[in-house]
Motif scaffolding. Structure first.
Motif, PDB file in Angstrom:
ATOM      1  N   SER A 289      15.022  35.409 -27.721  1.00  0.00           N
ATOM      2  CA  SER A 289      15.886  36.551 -27.421  1.00  0.00           C
ATOM      3  C   SER A 289      16.796  36.243 -26.235  1.00  0.00           C
ATOM      4  O   SER A 289      17.986  36.584 -26.240  1.00  0.00           O
ATOM      5  CB  SER A 289      15.041  37.794 -27.122  1.00  0.00           C
ATOM      6  N   ILE A 290      16.238  35.599 -25.210  1.00  0.00           N
ATOM      7  CA  ILE A 290      17.042  35.233 -24.039  1.00  0.00           C
ATOM      8  C   ILE A 290      18.145  34.247 -24.432  1.00  0.00           C
ATOM      9  O   ILE A 290      19.309  34.394 -24.017  1.00  0.00           O
ATOM     10  CB  ILE A 290      16.145  34.632 -22.946  1.00  0.00           C
ATOM     11  N   VAL A 321      15.818  27.087 -20.931  1.00  0.00           N
ATOM     12  CA  VAL A 321      14.925  28.090 -21.527  1.00  0.00           C
ATOM     13  C   VAL A 321      14.061  27.449 -22.610  1.00  0.00           C
ATOM     14  O   VAL A 321      12.853  27.717 -22.710  1.00  0.00           O
ATOM     15  CB  VAL A 321      15.735  29.273 -22.098  1.00  0.00           C
TER      16      VAL A 321
END
Length: 334
Positions: A289-290, A321
């Motif tokens: 999602s990030i 990430v």
């Protein structure tokens, strides 16, 4: 161990060979049917390149009893697809890739944030007494299927809006017909699907031989293997001059991967896959999602600066990430 690795790499090789044919047939279908390249990437290429995730997931839960492989494959593929955006940007040397694509991809990326984040939340809340089921099927799975349909419907209606850009024109290719392009597309898709069906068994053998956790194997190894079609198709699409098809394929594959999780839950006869899978997969979901959010920022802001002329700060953020989430799932997965 040797046999497991040979099986694993054989599946990857078959998928890698069939991938370029998918791209060429998809590009031909766009030319001959009048559909936009972004829509072909979102629907046709994304569906075809995601067939390994579908077959791997179903065979993992129905035959191999490996829910962690299925969940890790689907969510890990989402991360892997978003990391491929970094590859696209590095290969797009003349202009940043987010400056070359339609901003309509923000819609698909936004739905990706919703769907991937929703799965991450489910992996946690089912352990707090919110595991509602009919028989062995979680009530959340039909909701995932509904959200996928809503996302595709929204993308379709957005695609029908009048565009300010001029229509793309293509030169006719001698002997090329729509029927032949569709036949080539279907054949390549079947080859990709067949190779993907065997991946979970090779993945389980690797996990056992190497002493790795199945959640880590699913998230990294199997997800990377089943994402080989996306990688090959995406790079080929960019080389054919269709950045929209490349991005559409990646974002569409992410939505399809979440659809696969809902289908896996239906196929898993021993209960809810959200309860059976390791809660560590929630880390992967939230990382996805990030990363999708970072891509939305890139599509809106359209930065052009790069470090050492190769990678932008968007690419560095996506890589950071991905690596952090992979290390976390390695440490805390089951």
């Amino acid at each position: 161990m040797v046999v497991a690795w040979l099986q694993f790499f054989a599946c990857m090789a078959v998928i890698a060979v069939a991938g370029p044919q998918l791209t060429r047939s998809g590009h031909a279908i766009a030319r001959l049917s009048g559909m936009s390249q972004g829509w072909v990437g979102l629907i046709m290429l994304a569906t075809a390149t995601s067939l390994p995730e579908l077959y791997t997931g179903i065979s993992s839960v129905a035959l191999a009893n490996a829910p962690n492989i299925a969940m890790g494959d689907a969510l890990g593929s989402c991360l892997f697809n978003l990391v491929m955006v970094v590859v696209l940007d590095a290969l797009s040397r003349d202009e940043a890739v987010w400056r070359r694509v339609d901003q309509g991809h923000i819609l698909t990326a936004g739905f990706g944030v919703i769907l991937i984040g929703f799965v991450g939340a489910l992996l946690l809340v089912v352990r707090e007494g919110f595991d509602f089921r009919i028989g062995h099927v979680s009530l959340y799975s039909p909701l995932l299927l509904l959200l996928y349909v809503i996302a595709m419907r929204a993308a379709f209606h957005y695609e029908q809006r009048p565009k300010a850009l001029a229509q793309e024109t293509y030169e006719a290719v001698e002997g090329e017909t729509l029927g032949r392009a569709v036949q080539q597309y279907v054949l390549a898709a079947l080859v990709v699907a067949a190779a993907g069906a065997w991946l979970p068994f090779a993945g389980l053998a690797l996990a056992d031989a190497m002493g790795w956790k199945t959640s880590f194997v699913g998230t990294l190894l199997v997800a990377a293997a089943t994402s080989i079609p996306e990688l090959v198709v995406t790079v080929m699409a960019l080389r054919l001059g269709s950045a929209d098809m490349a991005i559409g394929n990646l974002l569409g594959s992410n939505l399809f991967a979440i659809l696969v999780i809902g289908i896996d839950d239906i196929a898993y006869g021993q209960g809810s896959i959200f309860a059976a899978a390791s809660p560590a997969h929630a880390v992967t979901a939230f990382a996805g999602s990030i990363m999708a959010g970072i891509l939305i920022v890139a599509l809106l802001y359209r930065p052009g600066n790069r470090f050492f002329g190769v990678i932008s700060w968007i690419g560095l953020a996506l890589l950071a990430v991905y690596l952090l989430s992979s290390y976390t799932i390695y440490l805390h997965g089951h």
